[in-house]
Design a protein around this motif. Sequence first.
Motif, PDB file in Angstrom:
ATOM      1  N   GLU A 204      -9.205  -3.429  10.281  1.00  0.00           N
ATOM      2  CA  GLU A 204      -9.023  -2.274  11.176  1.00  0.00           C
ATOM      3  C   GLU A 204      -8.027  -1.252  10.621  1.00  0.00           C
ATOM      4  O   GLU A 204      -7.915  -0.147  11.149  1.00  0.00           O
ATOM      5  CB  GLU A 204      -8.562  -2.755  12.555  1.00  0.00           C
ATOM      6  N   TYR A 205      -7.306  -1.641   9.588  1.00  0.00           N
ATOM      7  CA  TYR A 205      -6.287  -0.742   9.013  1.00  0.00           C
ATOM      8  C   TYR A 205      -6.670  -0.238   7.615  1.00  0.00           C
ATOM      9  O   TYR A 205      -5.880   0.426   6.956  1.00  0.00           O
ATOM     10  CB  TYR A 205      -4.926  -1.478   8.969  1.00  0.00           C
TER      11      TYR A 205
ATOM     12  N   MET B  56       3.011   2.953   7.483  1.00  0.00           N
ATOM     13  CA  MET B  56       2.334   3.577   8.628  1.00  0.00           C
ATOM     14  C   MET B  56       3.339   4.248   9.570  1.00  0.00           C
ATOM     15  O   MET B  56       3.136   5.363  10.028  1.00  0.00           O
ATOM     16  CB  MET B  56       1.521   2.532   9.404  1.00  0.00           C
TER      17      MET B  56
ATOM     18  N   ASP C  83      -8.439   2.056   6.405  1.00  0.00           N
ATOM     19  CA  ASP C  83      -8.569   3.489   6.080  1.00  0.00           C
ATOM     20  C   ASP C  83      -7.498   4.364   6.719  1.00  0.00           C
ATOM     21  O   ASP C  83      -7.589   5.584   6.645  1.00  0.00           O
ATOM     22  CB  ASP C  83      -9.940   4.011   6.575  1.00  0.00           C
ATOM     23  N   VAL C  84      -6.510   3.762   7.350  1.00  0.00           N
ATOM     24  CA  VAL C  84      -5.586   4.579   8.146  1.00  0.00           C
ATOM     25  C   VAL C  84      -4.764   5.552   7.295  1.00  0.00           C
ATOM     26  O   VAL C  84      -4.285   6.564   7.801  1.00  0.00           O
ATOM     27  CB  VAL C  84      -4.641   3.720   9.029  1.00  0.00           C
ATOM     28  N   CYS C  85      -4.588   5.248   6.012  1.00  0.00           N
ATOM     29  CA  CYS C  85      -3.806   6.152   5.151  1.00  0.00           C
ATOM     30  C   CYS C  85      -4.686   6.912   4.165  1.00  0.00           C
ATOM     31  O   CYS C  85      -4.177   7.398   3.125  1.00  0.00           O
ATOM     32  CB  CYS C  85      -2.721   5.373   4.402  1.00  0.00           C
TER      33      CYS C  85
ATOM     34  N   VAL D 277       1.169   7.473  10.954  1.00  0.00           N
ATOM     35  CA  VAL D 277      -0.279   7.299  11.104  1.00  0.00           C
ATOM     36  C   VAL D 277      -0.566   6.107  12.020  1.00  0.00           C
ATOM     37  O   VAL D 277       0.214   5.160  12.091  1.00  0.00           O
ATOM     38  CB  VAL D 277      -1.003   7.099   9.749  1.00  0.00           C
ATOM     39  N   GLU D 278      -1.681   6.192  12.719  1.00  0.00           N
ATOM     40  CA  GLU D 278      -2.045   5.129  13.658  1.00  0.00           C
ATOM     41  C   GLU D 278      -3.484   4.725  13.436  1.00  0.00           C
ATOM     42  O   GLU D 278      -4.266   5.477  12.854  1.00  0.00           O
ATOM     43  CB  GLU D 278      -1.851   5.616  15.103  1.00  0.00           C
ATOM     44  N   LYS D 279      -3.808   3.554  13.948  1.00  0.00           N
ATOM     45  CA  LYS D 279      -5.194   3.072  13.876  1.00  0.00           C
ATOM     46  C   LYS D 279      -6.053   3.980  14.751  1.00  0.00           C
ATOM     47  O   LYS D 279      -5.641   4.373  15.833  1.00  0.00           O
ATOM     48  CB  LYS D 279      -5.223   1.643  14.409  1.00  0.00           C
ATOM     49  N   CYS D 280      -7.245   4.366  14.262  1.00  0.00           N
ATOM     50  CA  CYS D 280      -8.126   5.260  15.052  1.00  0.00           C
ATOM     51  C   CYS D 280      -8.636   4.533  16.294  1.00  0.00           C
ATOM     52  O   CYS D 280      -8.872   3.370  16.271  1.00  0.00           O
ATOM     53  CB  CYS D 280      -9.297   5.693  14.211  1.00  0.00           C
TER      54      CYS D 280
ATOM     55  N   LEU E 282      -4.184   0.114   2.842  1.00  0.00           N
ATOM     56  CA  LEU E 282      -4.275   1.036   3.987  1.00  0.00           C
ATOM     57  C   LEU E 282      -5.217   2.203   3.692  1.00  0.00           C
ATOM     58  O   LEU E 282      -5.340   3.131   4.496  1.00  0.00           O
ATOM     59  CB  LEU E 282      -2.881   1.575   4.333  1.00  0.00           C
TER      60      LEU E 282
END
Length: 309
Positions: free
Chosen positions: A34-35, A301, A37-39, A306-309, A66
């Motif tokens: 779940e993480y 993060m 692509d967050v960055c 940045v946060e999880k979508c 990330l």
Amino acid sequence: MLKGRHLIDPMDLTVEELESVFKLADEIIENPAEYADVCKGKLLSTCFYEPSTRTRLSFEAAMLRLGGQVLGFSSAESSSAAKGESVRDTMMTIASYADICAMRHPKEGAPKVAALNSPIPVINGGDGGHQHPTQTLTDLLTIRALRGKLTDFTIGICGDLKFGRTVHSLIKALSRYDNIKFILISPEELKIPDYIREEILMKNGLEFQEIERLEDVMNELDILYMTRVQKERFFNEADYVRLKDSYILDKDKMSMAKQDMAVLHPLPRVNEISVEIDNDPRAAYFKQAKYGMYVRMALIMKLLGVEKC
Ligand code: CP
């Protein structure tokens, strides 16, 4: 709110902020996909003026996991520091290229100088014999995972307490948690610096003792934090040779310890933990190195916001 902040000293984060980083690390460990692509689109710069395996590579692995990218240098010689460029000028340049920077430097205070001249977050990856705050995040996340909490234990910290920056940062950070007893085990020449004893332990009324023999306290410890004698900080080779094997944790010493004691070590190890201990279920140092990557993922993060979508 950690977005945009620097991490130079472990006390830069409150206990509540630390807990928010650890909770995010827990979530990443639980659901790494779940993480992933967050960055995306973000760049981490690793500026390492001193050797490193864990800190630099775990930062790079963290950013790549990330979905971000990394650039940087792994020695002063491969950067323009070799031509005489200042940390300030290097940082002002890096800030045009990257979104966040992790820096290790042999001079105490160099990452702070970088942070004072940087519009992007700067993380201290170790400055001389001073501080190593992300190793402390690693250590705290490991202790929390093993014991379920960061209170109520006796920790033995053994080895080079004078030059060991991980020790200085860990004592500072733990000084804010309840009911921790510190047993500081070192040769006379490698005792903790006065500022740690006076400004952290004594000023906060913490329970601590300073001794020389590890065997005398093995059965009291819930955590044993071993450290290497820091060869690179000695002025005199003969002193290093005399002190380097002051402590060697082996099966005989482990037989005196509690069955649930945890052995931590920031690594790299030289001789201070015999490899025969690696298969002991109480040896947690390689697990600790893995936690270091997860906690750095959480830290990146938080500092980038940045946060999880
Ligand atoms: N613990 C630690 O700082 O290891 P490295 O020197 O390999 O980064």
